[in-house]
Design an enzyme around this catalytic site. Structure first.
Site, PDB file in Angstrom:
ATOM      1  N   ASP A   1       2.664  10.452  -7.882  1.00 55.93           N
ATOM      2  CA  ASP A   1       3.838  11.173  -8.378  1.00 55.93           C
ATOM      3  C   ASP A   1       3.889  11.036  -9.903  1.00 55.93           C
ATOM      4  OD1 ASP A   1       6.396  12.460  -8.408  1.00 55.93           O
ATOM      5  OD2 ASP A   1       6.811  11.605  -6.433  1.00 55.93           O
TER       6      ASP A   1
ATOM      7  N   LYS B   1       0.383   3.938  -1.816  1.00 58.95           N
ATOM      8  CA  LYS B   1      -0.422   5.152  -2.110  1.00 58.95           C
ATOM      9  C   LYS B   1       0.391   6.127  -2.939  1.00 58.95           C
ATOM     10  CE  LYS B   1      -3.953   4.705   1.185  1.00 58.95           C
ATOM     11  NZ  LYS B   1      -3.228   4.041   2.281  1.00 58.95           N
TER      12      LYS B   1
ATOM     13  N   ASP C   1       0.858  -1.195   0.000  1.00 59.60           N
ATOM     14  CA  ASP C   1       0.000   0.000   0.000  1.00 59.60           C
ATOM     15  C   ASP C   1       0.893   1.244   0.000  1.00 59.60           C
ATOM     16  OD1 ASP C   1      -1.981   1.835   0.194  1.00 59.60           O
ATOM     17  OD2 ASP C   1      -2.879   1.040   2.033  1.00 59.60           O
TER      18      ASP C   1
HETATM   19  O1  NUP Z   1      -9.214   4.828   2.039  1.00 59.22           O
HETATM   20  C1  NUP Z   1      -8.409   4.098   2.586  1.00 59.22           C
HETATM   21  N1  NUP Z   1      -8.533   3.842   3.908  1.00 59.22           N
HETATM   22  C2  NUP Z   1      -7.687   3.013   4.594  1.00 59.22           C
HETATM   23  O2  NUP Z   1      -7.849   2.839   5.803  1.00 59.22           O
HETATM   24  C3  NUP Z   1      -7.367   3.475   1.884  1.00 59.22           C
HETATM   25  C4  NUP Z   1      -6.504   2.605   2.547  1.00 59.22           C
HETATM   26  N2  NUP Z   1      -5.541   1.998   1.865  1.00 59.22           N
HETATM   27  N3  NUP Z   1      -6.665   2.396   3.896  1.00 59.22           N
HETATM   28  C5  NUP Z   1      -5.745   1.455   4.569  1.00 59.22           C
HETATM   29  O3  NUP Z   1      -6.487   0.370   5.101  1.00 59.22           O
HETATM   30  C6  NUP Z   1      -4.988   2.072   5.744  1.00 59.22           C
HETATM   31  O4  NUP Z   1      -3.779   2.640   5.275  1.00 59.22           O
HETATM   32  C7  NUP Z   1      -4.769   0.859   6.647  1.00 59.22           C
HETATM   33  O5  NUP Z   1      -3.652   0.125   6.204  1.00 59.22           O
HETATM   34  C8  NUP Z   1      -5.998   0.006   6.394  1.00 59.22           C
HETATM   35  C9  NUP Z   1      -7.111   0.159   7.401  1.00 59.22           C
HETATM   36  O6  NUP Z   1      -6.653  -0.219   8.658  1.00 59.22           O
HETATM   37  P1  NUP Z   1      -7.635  -0.320   9.933  1.00 59.22           P
HETATM   38  O7  NUP Z   1      -8.354   0.967  10.047  1.00 59.22           O
HETATM   39  O8  NUP Z   1      -8.556  -1.499   9.650  1.00 59.22           O
HETATM   40  O9  NUP Z   1      -6.704  -0.576  11.062  1.00 59.22           O
END
Ligand code: NUP
Length: 222
Positions: free
Chosen positions: A63, A60, A58
């Protein structure tokens, strides 16, 4: 049921958790804090404890294509898929990244919208434009918020069945297991609800059970 576990904490040894969950989950998502804190080789060490399922970095990414490819190349051999933001557009950015990942047989996942409350401020307004990008780019997967299932439903309607939808926001961020799948997601991403539990395997099994019950209820139209 489809469950991907998010591993984020940089100061946590996740090896035994990965081994414990390996046969009951569909994959693991490695967050930036973990990859930066432990180093990208840690991804390889974790994967050696569970060489099945979908492994996602992940990153994200947001760039120019050149830099997104450089960042990706640091970790890509250890994962199956990489997450990038959609708002950077295709030309000189996501188009190049997708081509790079395709050449390596890896998957691109693009963030369509996010799960936190502030996503309403910008992401929801930009969603039609980001979906234009995704519609043209045709990535393997997208990220859409479990916390706002109506967004998932509208994305599924717009993009059809060919794209894989991964939904974070279950548990710690308030969404109930199964709600995103009922709305059209393929996978729910769950982090702290499982990783912060004293018994992560029992927590993951409970999530899967709750997903199953929710899905049965929504199929009955409840
Ligand atoms: O919109 C997003 N929300 C989110 O929480 C996009 C994500 N990639 N995440 C990721 O999902 C966040 O970075 C984390 O790794 C995971 C959620 O974790 P938790 O809230 O279940 O602990």
């Amino acid at each position: 049921m489809s469950l991907i576990v998010a591993l984020d904490s940089p100061d946590r040894e996740f090896g035994s958790l990965v081994e414990d969950l390996c046969d009951i989950v569909d994959g693991f998502k490695l967050g930036l804090p973990l990859l930066m804190g432990r180093g990208v080789d840690y991804a390889a060490r974790l994967r050696s404890r569970c060489n099945r399922g979908l492994w996602i970095a992940d990153l994200k990414l947001a760039d120019i294509g050149h830099v997104m490819k450089l960042t990706t190349s640091l970790v890509v051999e250890h994962v199956d898929a990489v997450i990038a933001h959609g708002f950077v557009g295709i030309q000189g950015a996501l188009g190049e990244l997708k081509e790079f990942l395709n050449s390596l047989g890896k998957k691109l996942v693009v963030v369509a919208s996010m799960s936190h409350p502030g996503a309403r401020e910008v992401y929801d307004k930009a969603l039609p434009l980001i979906l234009n990008v995704i519609g043209e780019l045709e990535p393997w997967g997208i990220v859409a918020p479990a916390t706002r299932p109506q967004v998932i439903t509208s994305i599924r309607e717009r993009l059809g069945d060919s794209v894989t939808i991964l939904s974070p926001g279950v548990g710690a961020q308030g969404a109930e297991p199964g709600a995103a799948i009922c709305a059209g997601a393929d996978y729910e991403i769950v982090g702290r609800l499982i990783t912060s539990s004293n018994d992560p395997r029992a927590a993951a099994l409970a999530v899967k059970d709750a997903q199953k019950q929710r899905l049965q209820a929504c199929k009955r139209g409840a």
